[in-house]
Design a protein around this motif. Structure first.
Motif, short mmCIF file in Angstrom:
data_model
loop_
_atom_site.label_atom_id
_atom_site.label_comp_id
_atom_site.label_asym_id
_atom_site.label_seq_id
_atom_site.Cartn_x
_atom_site.Cartn_y
_atom_site.Cartn_z
N LEU A 156 6.50 24.29 130.49
CA LEU A 156 6.96 23.13 131.27
C LEU A 156 6.15 21.86 131.02
O LEU A 156 6.65 20.77 131.25
CB LEU A 156 6.88 23.46 132.78
N HIS A 157 4.90 22.01 130.57
CA HIS A 157 4.04 20.82 130.42
C HIS A 157 3.46 20.81 129.02
O HIS A 157 2.42 21.39 128.75
CB HIS A 157 2.92 20.83 131.47
N ASP A 158 4.16 20.12 128.13
CA ASP A 158 3.81 20.11 126.71
C ASP A 158 4.15 18.73 126.16
O ASP A 158 5.31 18.34 126.11
CB ASP A 158 4.61 21.21 125.99
N HIS A 159 3.12 18.00 125.76
CA HIS A 159 3.33 16.64 125.25
C HIS A 159 3.71 16.67 123.77
O HIS A 159 3.00 17.27 122.96
CB HIS A 159 2.07 15.80 125.43
N LEU A 160 4.80 16.02 123.45
CA LEU A 160 5.25 15.98 122.06
C LEU A 160 4.19 15.36 121.16
O LEU A 160 3.92 15.86 120.07
CB LEU A 160 6.56 15.19 121.96
N GLU A 206 10.05 22.24 127.80
CA GLU A 206 10.30 20.82 128.09
C GLU A 206 9.21 20.01 127.40
O GLU A 206 8.02 20.18 127.68
CB GLU A 206 10.31 20.58 129.61
N LEU A 207 9.62 19.15 126.48
CA LEU A 207 8.71 18.31 125.73
C LEU A 207 8.70 16.92 126.33
O LEU A 207 9.74 16.26 126.41
CB LEU A 207 9.13 18.25 124.26
N ARG A 208 7.53 16.47 126.77
CA ARG A 208 7.44 15.15 127.39
C ARG A 208 6.78 14.17 126.43
O ARG A 208 5.90 14.51 125.66
CB ARG A 208 6.69 15.22 128.72
N TRP A 209 7.25 12.94 126.49
CA TRP A 209 6.70 11.90 125.62
C TRP A 209 7.15 10.54 126.15
O TRP A 209 8.08 10.43 126.96
CB TRP A 209 7.19 12.12 124.18
N ALA A 210 6.47 9.49 125.70
CA ALA A 210 6.69 8.13 126.22
C ALA A 210 7.36 7.25 125.16
O ALA A 210 6.68 6.76 124.25
CB ALA A 210 5.37 7.51 126.67
N VAL A 212 2.37 28.52 140.86
CA VAL A 212 1.56 28.15 139.71
C VAL A 212 2.28 28.51 138.42
O VAL A 212 2.99 29.52 138.33
CB VAL A 212 0.17 28.82 139.75
N THR A 213 2.08 27.68 137.41
CA THR A 213 2.57 27.96 136.07
C THR A 213 1.43 27.69 135.09
O THR A 213 0.50 26.96 135.39
CB THR A 213 3.79 27.10 135.70
N VAL A 214 1.52 28.30 133.93
CA VAL A 214 0.50 28.14 132.88
C VAL A 214 1.11 27.32 131.75
O VAL A 214 2.23 27.59 131.30
CB VAL A 214 0.03 29.50 132.34
N ASN A 215 0.35 26.31 131.29
CA ASN A 215 0.87 25.39 130.28
C ASN A 215 -0.21 25.02 129.27
O ASN A 215 -1.39 25.29 129.48
CB ASN A 215 1.40 24.13 130.96
N THR A 216 0.21 24.35 128.20
CA THR A 216 -0.72 23.98 127.13
C THR A 216 -1.20 22.53 127.25
O THR A 216 -2.27 22.20 126.77
CB THR A 216 -0.06 24.14 125.76
N SER A 262 11.39 26.71 138.16
CA SER A 262 11.01 25.30 138.27
C SER A 262 11.58 24.43 137.16
O SER A 262 11.40 23.20 137.18
CB SER A 262 9.48 25.19 138.26
N ALA A 263 12.22 25.04 136.19
CA ALA A 263 12.76 24.28 135.06
C ALA A 263 13.80 23.28 135.54
O ALA A 263 14.53 23.53 136.51
CB ALA A 263 13.40 25.24 134.05
N PHE A 264 13.86 22.14 134.89
CA PHE A 264 14.83 21.11 135.26
C PHE A 264 16.19 21.41 134.61
O PHE A 264 16.66 20.70 133.73
CB PHE A 264 14.32 19.73 134.85
#
Length: 373
Positions: A20-24, A105-109, A304-308, A346-348
């Protein structure tokens, strides 16, 4: 440290996982950075892939989020063209699939990828193009993965409403949610209330970086002003939890109003153990993974979730992060499965799709155990 990541006789890499929390821009392969930088005439501190990977690790172990974020100047620099964006997105998806991730889910700006003249809409489209290429490549290799984009606005800038509108505009083209990121302290979600109110009016899901470089005030603003369904990290929520061990026969734990609210409403914590250590987010509790309040939050019933967070900067993978917490806190496969079900819920995604993910998690864990026997 183990490179096999085995828990209860099962290699964690074979388990179905959700990220869920992974920045591209924190997921690049060092070799790709070198090739793209050479093509763009960008100077690098190290010219071999192994050395560059170590450079990122060294730069990221400062104990400061501000210093940690400086490494992104280099990764963003090679993501300013269609070629750079599509390649990075494609490879990121392939690497996730190879690690057993079935949904990410890959997040980026997008606002950080405009220096070569691309528009906001173009960069979103090019990243989606790369994502779809990565999904096809993974399928050709016998792996199934689904990916959603989380469009991020930089919290220290003033474009959040524009970026929120961009995210909604692409909700039928791979974008599943919205985020704000960047230097947290001094930049609460309340500064972007107009954007968050707009997103709420569009029924568009939000996760917010909070509780990493700032504590309770940032989390409160994320929930109250940002309408956050998930907290990016949220580790410093533990500051709102009191532990009284003065009685030699018992330890008493009490939750503050904020932590009780987060627990009761099932607001998801996107915890990233290695990154939380690197950025100093857990400095109040110690300087080692075992000092991370992950287990406290888990045992108290938090979602809680585990992310990179950033696979490149932390030199990690989702399998490695799961193995780390399992190794430190003596978790078994049942605990790891709980973390994946938390992430699935919790996924969108629409409810029906989340139920499909949950079934895939359950089936995959059973299959992995059977194969390991």
């Amino acid at each position: 440290m183990s490179t096999e990541y085995v828990i209860d006789g099962v290699d964690v890499r074979t388990l179905p996982k959700i990220s869920l929390h992974d920045h591209l821009d924190g997921s690049l392969r060092p070799a790709t950075i070198i090739e793209l930088a050479e093509a763009e005439g960008i100077e690098l501190p190290v010219l071999d892939a192994e050395g560059l990977g170590q450079w990122f690790a060294d730069q990221s172990n400062s104990g400061s989020l501000v210093e940690y974020l400086k490494t992104f100047d280099l990764t963003c620099a090679v993501m300013q063209t269609r070629e750079g964006l599509t390649r990075v997105a494609r490879e990121s998806v392939i690497d996730l699939a190879n690690d057993g991730v079935i949904y990410g889910e890959l997040r980026w700006a997008p606002e950080q990828h405009l220096t070569k003249g691309l528009t906001l809409d173009q960069v979103v489209e090019y990243v989606q193009e790369g994502i779809e290429q990565g999904i096809e490549d993974a399928a050709a290799d016998g792996k199934s993965i689904r990916i959603g984009q989380l469009i991020t606005a930089m919290r220290h800038a003033d474009r959040s409403l524009e970026i929120a509108q961009l995210a909604v505009r692409h909700r039928d083209n791979g974008v599943v949610g919205f985020d704000i990121a960047g230097a947290e302290l001094g930049f609460p979600a309340s500064l972007h209330k107009e954007a968050f109110d707009y997103l709420a009016s569009e029924y568009f899901p939000v996760t917010i970086h909070a509780g990493e470089a700032d504590g309770r005030p940032s989390i409160e603003s994320a929930i109250n002003d940002g309408h956050a369904l998930r907290l990016g990290h949220g580790v410093r929520l533990a500051e709102d939890i009191s532990i009284d061990g003065s009685d030699e026969n018992a330890t008493f734990v009490s939750l503050g109003l904020l932590s009780q609210w987060v627990k009761d409403r099932g607001i998801t914590l996107e915890l990233s153990p290695s990154s939380n250590l690197q950025t100093g987010a857990i400095a109040a509790w110690g300087e080692d993974i075992m000092d991370h309040p992950f287990d406290l939050l888990y045992q108290l019933g938090m979602t809680v979730t585990v992310n990179t967070d950033n696979r490149l900067q932390s030199g990690t993978s989702l399998s490695r992060e799961l193995w780390l917490v399992a190794d430190v806190f003596a978790y078994g496969l049942a605990d790891l499965e709980t973390f994946q079900h938390n992430a699935a819920a919790s996924a969108f995604l629409p409810l029906e799709d989340r139920e499909v993910l949950a079934d895939a998690i359950s089936d995959g864990f059973v299959e992995a155990v059977q194969l390991a026997r």
